[in-house]
Design a protein around this motif. Structure first.
Motif, PDB file in Angstrom:
ATOM      1  N   MET A  22       0.850  -1.208   0.028  1.00  0.00           N
ATOM      2  CA  MET A  22      -0.001  -0.021   0.104  1.00  0.00           C
ATOM      3  C   MET A  22       0.936   1.217  -0.133  1.00  0.00           C
ATOM      4  O   MET A  22       0.604   2.190  -0.674  1.00  0.00           O
ATOM      5  CB  MET A  22      -1.000   0.023   1.265  1.00  0.00           C
ATOM      6  N   TYR A  23       1.971   1.466   0.720  1.00  0.00           N
ATOM      7  CA  TYR A  23       2.764   2.412   0.808  1.00  0.00           C
ATOM      8  C   TYR A  23       3.455   2.818  -0.588  1.00  0.00           C
ATOM      9  O   TYR A  23       3.749   3.984  -0.869  1.00  0.00           O
ATOM     10  CB  TYR A  23       4.212   2.095   1.941  1.00  0.00           C
ATOM     11  N   MET A  24       3.727   1.565  -1.299  1.00  0.00           N
ATOM     12  CA  MET A  24       4.469   1.832  -2.620  1.00  0.00           C
ATOM     13  C   MET A  24       3.179   2.110  -3.750  1.00  0.00           C
ATOM     14  O   MET A  24       3.579   2.342  -4.802  1.00  0.00           O
ATOM     15  CB  MET A  24       5.041   0.590  -2.885  1.00  0.00           C
ATOM     16  N   GLY A  25       2.082   2.061  -3.513  1.00  0.00           N
ATOM     17  CA  GLY A  25       0.785   2.771  -4.148  1.00  0.00           C
ATOM     18  C   GLY A  25       0.156   1.343  -4.709  1.00  0.00           C
ATOM     19  O   GLY A  25      -0.837   1.533  -5.642  1.00  0.00           O
ATOM     20  N   PHE A  26       0.158   0.156  -4.336  1.00  0.00           N
ATOM     21  CA  PHE A  26      -0.371  -0.695  -4.866  1.00  0.00           C
ATOM     22  C   PHE A  26      -1.230  -1.195  -3.683  1.00  0.00           C
ATOM     23  O   PHE A  26      -1.422  -2.317  -3.018  1.00  0.00           O
ATOM     24  CB  PHE A  26       0.665  -2.433  -5.220  1.00  0.00           C
ATOM     25  N   MET A  27      -2.714  -0.595  -3.990  1.00  0.00           N
ATOM     26  CA  MET A  27      -3.407  -0.706  -2.730  1.00  0.00           C
ATOM     27  C   MET A  27      -4.360  -1.872  -2.912  1.00  0.00           C
ATOM     28  O   MET A  27      -4.424  -2.528  -1.920  1.00  0.00           O
ATOM     29  CB  MET A  27      -4.539   0.694  -3.085  1.00  0.00           C
ATOM     30  N   LYS A  28      -4.700  -2.377  -4.207  1.00  0.00           N
ATOM     31  CA  LYS A  28      -5.485  -3.601  -4.239  1.00  0.00           C
ATOM     32  C   LYS A  28      -4.610  -4.648  -3.858  1.00  0.00           C
ATOM     33  O   LYS A  28      -5.251  -5.578  -2.896  1.00  0.00           O
ATOM     34  CB  LYS A  28      -5.855  -3.871  -5.654  1.00  0.00           C
ATOM     35  N   GLN A  29      -3.579  -4.995  -4.070  1.00  0.00           N
ATOM     36  CA  GLN A  29      -2.575  -5.907  -3.490  1.00  0.00           C
ATOM     37  C   GLN A  29      -2.322  -5.864  -2.087  1.00  0.00           C
ATOM     38  O   GLN A  29      -2.366  -6.847  -1.493  1.00  0.00           O
ATOM     39  CB  GLN A  29      -1.073  -5.985  -4.280  1.00  0.00           C
ATOM     40  N   GLY A  30      -1.984  -4.749  -1.674  1.00  0.00           N
ATOM     41  CA  GLY A  30      -1.906  -4.453  -0.345  1.00  0.00           C
ATOM     42  C   GLY A  30      -3.016  -4.777   0.673  1.00  0.00           C
ATOM     43  O   GLY A  30      -3.035  -5.519   1.750  1.00  0.00           O
ATOM     44  N   VAL A  31      -4.035  -4.392   0.165  1.00  0.00           N
ATOM     45  CA  VAL A  31      -5.326  -4.686   0.935  1.00  0.00           C
ATOM     46  C   VAL A  31      -5.692  -6.139   0.974  1.00  0.00           C
ATOM     47  O   VAL A  31      -6.271  -6.660   1.942  1.00  0.00           O
ATOM     48  CB  VAL A  31      -6.671  -3.577   0.542  1.00  0.00           C
ATOM     49  N   SER A  32      -5.700  -6.690  -0.045  1.00  0.00           N
ATOM     50  CA  SER A  32      -5.830  -8.274  -0.160  1.00  0.00           C
ATOM     51  C   SER A  32      -5.151  -8.949   0.608  1.00  0.00           C
ATOM     52  O   SER A  32      -5.341  -9.953   1.335  1.00  0.00           O
ATOM     53  CB  SER A  32      -5.902  -8.635  -1.525  1.00  0.00           C
ATOM     54  N   ILE A  33      -3.698  -8.634   0.858  1.00  0.00           N
ATOM     55  CA  ILE A  33      -2.743  -9.313   1.699  1.00  0.00           C
ATOM     56  C   ILE A  33      -3.050  -9.223   3.014  1.00  0.00           C
ATOM     57  O   ILE A  33      -3.013 -10.195   3.855  1.00  0.00           O
ATOM     58  CB  ILE A  33      -1.386  -9.105   1.486  1.00  0.00           C
ATOM     59  N   MET A  34      -3.479  -7.775   3.569  1.00  0.00           N
ATOM     60  CA  MET A  34      -3.648  -7.404   4.879  1.00  0.00           C
ATOM     61  C   MET A  34      -5.034  -8.062   5.294  1.00  0.00           C
ATOM     62  O   MET A  34      -5.123  -8.597   6.159  1.00  0.00           O
ATOM     63  CB  MET A  34      -3.615  -5.997   4.934  1.00  0.00           C
ATOM     64  N   ALA A  35      -5.987  -8.100   4.411  1.00  0.00           N
ATOM     65  CA  ALA A  35      -7.172  -8.771   4.807  1.00  0.00           C
ATOM     66  C   ALA A  35      -7.187 -10.144   4.786  1.00  0.00           C
ATOM     67  O   ALA A  35      -7.705 -10.624   5.881  1.00  0.00           O
ATOM     68  CB  ALA A  35      -8.225  -8.467   3.730  1.00  0.00           C
ATOM     69  N   ALA A  36      -6.280 -10.876   4.090  1.00  0.00           N
ATOM     70  CA  ALA A  36      -6.080 -12.382   4.089  1.00  0.00           C
ATOM     71  C   ALA A  36      -5.375 -12.680   5.497  1.00  0.00           C
ATOM     72  O   ALA A  36      -5.797 -13.580   6.202  1.00  0.00           O
ATOM     73  CB  ALA A  36      -5.390 -12.893   3.000  1.00  0.00           C
ATOM     74  N   PHE A  37      -4.462 -11.792   5.966  1.00  0.00           N
ATOM     75  CA  PHE A  37      -3.807 -11.865   7.285  1.00  0.00           C
ATOM     76  C   PHE A  37      -4.503 -11.924   8.395  1.00  0.00           C
ATOM     77  O   PHE A  37      -4.553 -12.576   9.449  1.00  0.00           O
ATOM     78  CB  PHE A  37      -2.685 -11.001   7.493  1.00  0.00           C
ATOM     79  N   TRP A  38      -5.357 -10.739   8.566  1.00  0.00           N
ATOM     80  CA  TRP A  38      -6.162 -10.661   9.536  1.00  0.00           C
ATOM     81  C   TRP A  38      -7.369 -11.581   9.645  1.00  0.00           C
ATOM     82  O   TRP A  38      -7.902 -11.917  10.729  1.00  0.00           O
ATOM     83  CB  TRP A  38      -6.675  -9.102   9.712  1.00  0.00           C
ATOM     84  N   LEU A  39      -7.896 -11.927   8.335  1.00  0.00           N
ATOM     85  CA  LEU A  39      -9.049 -12.969   8.614  1.00  0.00           C
ATOM     86  C   LEU A  39      -8.648 -14.127   9.004  1.00  0.00           C
ATOM     87  O   LEU A  39      -9.429 -14.890   9.630  1.00  0.00           O
ATOM     88  CB  LEU A  39      -9.659 -12.863   6.911  1.00  0.00           C
ATOM     89  N   LEU A  40      -7.308 -14.531   8.617  1.00  0.00           N
ATOM     90  CA  LEU A  40      -6.566 -15.773   9.207  1.00  0.00           C
ATOM     91  C   LEU A  40      -6.711 -15.799  10.848  1.00  0.00           C
ATOM     92  O   LEU A  40      -7.133 -16.676  11.505  1.00  0.00           O
ATOM     93  CB  LEU A  40      -5.404 -16.218   8.824  1.00  0.00           C
ATOM     94  N   ILE A  41      -6.427 -14.729  11.250  1.00  0.00           N
ATOM     95  CA  ILE A  41      -6.290 -14.497  12.665  1.00  0.00           C
ATOM     96  C   ILE A  41      -7.557 -14.431  13.351  1.00  0.00           C
ATOM     97  O   ILE A  41      -7.706 -15.437  14.119  1.00  0.00           O
ATOM     98  CB  ILE A  41      -5.650 -13.113  13.133  1.00  0.00           C
ATOM     99  N   PHE A  42      -8.689 -13.854  12.754  1.00  0.00           N
ATOM    100  CA  PHE A  42      -9.853 -13.990  13.023  1.00  0.00           C
ATOM    101  C   PHE A  42     -10.564 -15.437  13.374  1.00  0.00           C
ATOM    102  O   PHE A  42     -11.002 -15.787  14.207  1.00  0.00           O
ATOM    103  CB  PHE A  42     -10.836 -13.061  12.154  1.00  0.00           C
ATOM    104  N   LEU A  43     -10.345 -15.981  12.135  1.00  0.00           N
ATOM    105  CA  LEU A  43     -10.842 -17.298  11.833  1.00  0.00           C
ATOM    106  C   LEU A  43     -10.199 -18.229  12.962  1.00  0.00           C
ATOM    107  O   LEU A  43     -10.957 -19.125  13.749  1.00  0.00           O
ATOM    108  CB  LEU A  43     -10.564 -17.964  10.440  1.00  0.00           C
ATOM    109  N   ALA A  44      -8.927 -18.223  13.015  1.00  0.00           N
ATOM    110  CA  ALA A  44      -8.376 -19.193  14.150  1.00  0.00           C
ATOM    111  C   ALA A  44      -8.802 -18.826  15.803  1.00  0.00           C
ATOM    112  O   ALA A  44      -8.960 -19.785  16.425  1.00  0.00           O
ATOM    113  CB  ALA A  44      -6.816 -18.885  14.120  1.00  0.00           C
TER     114      ALA A  44
END
Length: 183
Positions: A22-44
């Motif tokens: 996201m800092y480098m300007g690739f918002m879609k990629q950054g948001v999807s990686i961050m969402a996957a990371f936190w979604l895994l924590i939530f599910l666990a």
């Protein structure tokens, strides 16, 4: 237009999955990686399935090295990169689409969220009415059983859908073959 950023800040943001992209300007990629990371924590945490957390270091390393690989590209290669969802999530999520499949997915997600909210509130209320050992058995066991059954039925639905699609394709080929014989 994305442009290269500071090396030090890129390193700092790359320590948080998705933030470097996201800092480098690739918002879609950054948001999807961050969402996957936190979604895994939530599910666990919510479903009490700790083994899912073994995916987190892999996702973290992917994000970290992806940011540094993007940062190391030549200017021409960097500017040629397009911002796209990691894991190609646009195929699964109802982003800008109003198709029947996506609206069904959204409806199912809303129903599941509503059931989870009702479950949590009802269990909080029932905690005072049900003896403690039985209460803990119900509150910890039933959600996992429900999710397990939902996964099994979803898998069966997907298999049945593929089989039905194959049967329709074979039937169409037979019809075309018969029409070819009559010509």
């Amino acid at each position: 237009m994305t442009r290269k950023k500071s090396g030090f800040l890129t390193f700092c943001f790359s320590l948080v999955p998705g933030a470097g992209e996201m800092y480098m300007g690739f918002m879609k990629q950054g948001v999807s990686i961050m969402a996957a990371f936190w979604l895994l924590i939530f599910l666990a945490a919510f479903l009490n399935i700790g083994p899912v957390l073994f995916i987190l270091p892999i996702l973290w390393c992917y994000s970290f090295f992806n940011v540094h690989n993007i940062r190391g590209l030549s200017d021409d290669e960097f500017y040629a990169l397009e911002d796209d969802y990691a894991f190609h999530m646009e195929k699964f999520l109802p982003v800008g689409s109003t198709s029947r499949k996506h609206s069904t997915f959204g409806a199912a997600a809303l129903i599941i969220l509503g059931v989870m909210m009702l479950w949590n509130n009802m269990m909080e209320f029932l905690r005072w009415l049900i003896p403690s050992p039985l209460y803990w058995t119900i509150t910890e066991g039933l959600p996992q059983i429900f999710i397990g059954l939902a996964l099994v039925f979803t898998g069966l639905y997907l298999i049945r859908g593929k089989k039905k699609e194959l049967d329709e394709k074979i039937q169409q080929e037979k019809i075309e073959e018969q029409e070819g014989m009559w010509k």
